[in-house]
Motif scaffolding. Structure first.
Motif, PDB file in Angstrom:
ATOM      1  N   CYS A   1      18.981  79.973 -10.126  1.00 35.71           N
ATOM      2  CA  CYS A   1      17.823  79.967  -8.950  1.00 35.71           C
ATOM      3  C   CYS A   1      18.316  78.373  -8.173  1.00 35.71           C
ATOM      4  N   ALA A   2      17.733  78.687  -7.249  1.00 38.44           N
ATOM      5  CA  ALA A   2      17.861  77.511  -5.867  1.00 38.44           C
ATOM      6  C   ALA A   2      16.961  77.445  -4.929  1.00 38.44           C
ATOM      7  N   ALA A   3      16.768  76.377  -4.306  1.00 36.00           N
ATOM      8  CA  ALA A   3      15.857  76.208  -3.585  1.00 36.00           C
ATOM      9  C   ALA A   3      16.039  74.801  -2.293  1.00 36.00           C
ATOM     10  N   THR A   4      15.969  75.093  -1.298  1.00 28.62           N
ATOM     11  CA  THR A   4      15.249  74.289  -0.678  1.00 28.62           C
ATOM     12  C   THR A   4      13.751  74.151   0.716  1.00 28.62           C
ATOM     13  N   THR A   5      14.167  73.392   1.357  1.00 29.94           N
ATOM     14  CA  THR A   5      12.509  72.981   1.569  1.00 29.94           C
ATOM     15  C   THR A   5      12.885  73.362   3.541  1.00 29.94           C
ATOM     16  N   VAL A   6      14.188  72.912   4.131  1.00 30.86           N
ATOM     17  CA  VAL A   6      14.743  73.141   5.239  1.00 30.86           C
ATOM     18  C   VAL A   6      15.393  74.851   5.728  1.00 30.86           C
ATOM     19  N   TYR A   7      14.635  74.657   7.027  1.00 28.96           N
ATOM     20  CA  TYR A   7      15.465  76.329   7.074  1.00 28.96           C
ATOM     21  C   TYR A   7      16.604  76.411   7.626  1.00 28.96           C
ATOM     22  N   ASP A   8      16.930  75.149   8.093  1.00 24.32           N
ATOM     23  CA  ASP A   8      18.292  75.776   8.575  1.00 24.32           C
ATOM     24  C   ASP A   8      18.796  75.685   7.473  1.00 24.32           C
ATOM     25  N   LYS A   9      18.983  75.124   6.334  1.00 20.34           N
ATOM     26  CA  LYS A   9      19.832  74.873   4.392  1.00 20.34           C
ATOM     27  C   LYS A   9      19.455  76.550   4.251  1.00 20.34           C
ATOM     28  N   PHE A  10      18.292  77.050   4.843  1.00 18.12           N
ATOM     29  CA  PHE A  10      17.826  78.430   4.353  1.00 18.12           C
ATOM     30  C   PHE A  10      18.996  79.334   4.619  1.00 18.12           C
ATOM     31  N   VAL A  11      18.925  79.542   6.153  1.00 22.05           N
ATOM     32  CA  VAL A  11      19.862  80.302   6.816  1.00 22.05           C
ATOM     33  C   VAL A  11      21.087  80.111   6.520  1.00 22.05           C
ATOM     34  N   ALA A  12      22.044  79.264   6.375  1.00 24.87           N
ATOM     35  CA  ALA A  12      23.119  79.155   5.975  1.00 24.87           C
ATOM     36  C   ALA A  12      23.521  78.834   5.063  1.00 24.87           C
ATOM     37  N   ARG A  13      22.816  79.469   3.925  1.00 20.27           N
ATOM     38  CA  ARG A  13      22.723  79.824   2.301  1.00 20.27           C
ATOM     39  C   ARG A  13      22.716  77.847   1.617  1.00 20.27           C
ATOM     40  N   LYS A  14      22.501  77.796   2.174  1.00 23.83           N
ATOM     41  CA  LYS A  14      22.820  75.683   1.240  1.00 23.83           C
ATOM     42  C   LYS A  14      21.613  75.551   0.471  1.00 23.83           C
ATOM     43  N   PHE A  15      21.714  75.085  -0.613  1.00 26.31           N
ATOM     44  CA  PHE A  15      20.347  75.449  -1.215  1.00 26.31           C
ATOM     45  C   PHE A  15      20.847  73.852  -1.693  1.00 26.31           C
ATOM     46  N   ASP A  16      19.649  72.714  -1.874  1.00 25.03           N
ATOM     47  CA  ASP A  16      19.544  72.044  -2.205  1.00 25.03           C
ATOM     48  C   ASP A  16      19.581  71.802  -3.842  1.00 25.03           C
ATOM     49  N   TYR A  17      18.142  72.514  -4.302  1.00 26.38           N
ATOM     50  CA  TYR A  17      17.601  72.762  -5.701  1.00 26.38           C
ATOM     51  C   TYR A  17      18.133  73.705  -6.654  1.00 26.38           C
ATOM     52  N   TRP A  18      18.824  73.106  -7.916  1.00 22.54           N
ATOM     53  CA  TRP A  18      19.258  74.194  -8.292  1.00 22.54           C
ATOM     54  C   TRP A  18      18.716  74.114 -10.354  1.00 22.54           C
ATOM     55  N   GLY A  19      18.944  75.131 -10.769  1.00 23.43           N
ATOM     56  CA  GLY A  19      18.123  75.647 -12.223  1.00 23.43           C
ATOM     57  C   GLY A  19      19.609  75.022 -12.889  1.00 23.43           C
ATOM     58  N   SER A  20      19.430  75.557 -14.189  1.00 24.58           N
ATOM     59  CA  SER A  20      20.819  74.900 -14.671  1.00 24.58           C
ATOM     60  C   SER A  20      21.232  76.699 -15.410  1.00 24.58           C
ATOM     61  N   GLY A  21      20.743  77.815 -15.080  1.00 28.03           N
ATOM     62  CA  GLY A  21      20.823  79.492 -14.761  1.00 28.03           C
ATOM     63  C   GLY A  21      20.224  79.248 -16.580  1.00 28.03           C
ATOM     64  N   THR A  22      20.567  80.992 -16.204  1.00 26.37           N
ATOM     65  CA  THR A  22      20.123  81.799 -17.686  1.00 26.37           C
ATOM     66  C   THR A  22      21.399  83.148 -17.450  1.00 26.37           C
ATOM     67  N   ARG A  23      22.081  82.789 -18.372  1.00 27.59           N
ATOM     68  CA  ARG A  23      22.690  84.256 -18.748  1.00 27.59           C
ATOM     69  C   ARG A  23      22.971  85.179 -19.128  1.00 27.59           C
ATOM     70  N   VAL A  24      23.217  86.179 -18.585  1.00 24.88           N
ATOM     71  CA  VAL A  24      23.106  87.829 -18.343  1.00 24.88           C
ATOM     72  C   VAL A  24      24.430  88.163 -18.917  1.00 24.88           C
ATOM     73  N   THR A  25      24.274  89.075 -19.629  1.00 22.67           N
ATOM     74  CA  THR A  25      25.842  89.463 -20.189  1.00 22.67           C
ATOM     75  C   THR A  25      25.294  90.907 -20.867  1.00 22.67           C
ATOM     76  N   VAL A  26      25.941  91.503 -19.884  1.00 22.03           N
ATOM     77  CA  VAL A  26      26.275  93.607 -19.638  1.00 22.03           C
ATOM     78  C   VAL A  26      27.361  93.741 -20.675  1.00 22.03           C
ATOM     79  N   ALA A  27      26.997  95.035 -21.532  1.00 18.86           N
ATOM     80  CA  ALA A  27      28.059  95.207 -22.177  1.00 18.86           C
ATOM     81  C   ALA A  27      28.121  96.624 -21.950  1.00 18.86           C
ATOM     82  N   SER A  28      29.737  96.982 -21.973  1.00 19.14           N
ATOM     83  CA  SER A  28      30.019  98.689 -21.414  1.00 19.14           C
ATOM     84  C   SER A  28      29.316 100.035 -22.726  1.00 19.14           C
TER      85      SER A  28
END
Length: 123
Positions: A96-123
């Protein structure tokens, strides 16, 4: 410190659905445009989707709209990623990522990041 926190990852079977959530504890959630990225082992980070401050604008990465849906509820201060038809190639760490800046939102450039959650898909 702005620290998004993801939840909802896990191990699922191919074809399953899963919903990820993200919050920003201690912050006014509506102040941030939000996004989801993922990174599989040995691959570059990949943009999934983003959503504007009030949710009126969404943006999806290539081919992501087919199986992913981003949403937010500012009253509950949460953003979600609904995933359907998961396949083994969707196995990754989802950020998950976040920004307060419109230009960064449009450019897909985000300032704040979470540490992630893992998704594993078994076949």
């Amino acid at each position: 410190q702005v620290q998004p926190v993801e939840s909802g990852g896990g191990l699922v079977q191919s074809g399953s659905s899963l919903k990820l959530s993200c919050k920003i504890p201690g912050r006014i959630f509506a102040d941030y445009a939000m996004a989801w990225f993922r990174q599989a082992a040995g691959k570059e980070r990949e943009f999934i989707a983003s959503i504007s401050w009030r949710g009126g604008t969404t943006d999806y990465g290539t081919n992501m709209r087919d199986h992913f849906s981003i949403s937010r509820d500012n009253d509950k201060a949460v953003m979600n990623l609904q995933m359907s038809g998961l396949q083994p190639e969707d196995t990754a760490l989802y950020f998950c990522a976040a920004t307060t800046v419109y230009d960064k939102f449009v450019a897909r450039k985000f300032d704040y990041w979470g540490s992630g959650t893992r998704v594993t898909v078994a076949s």
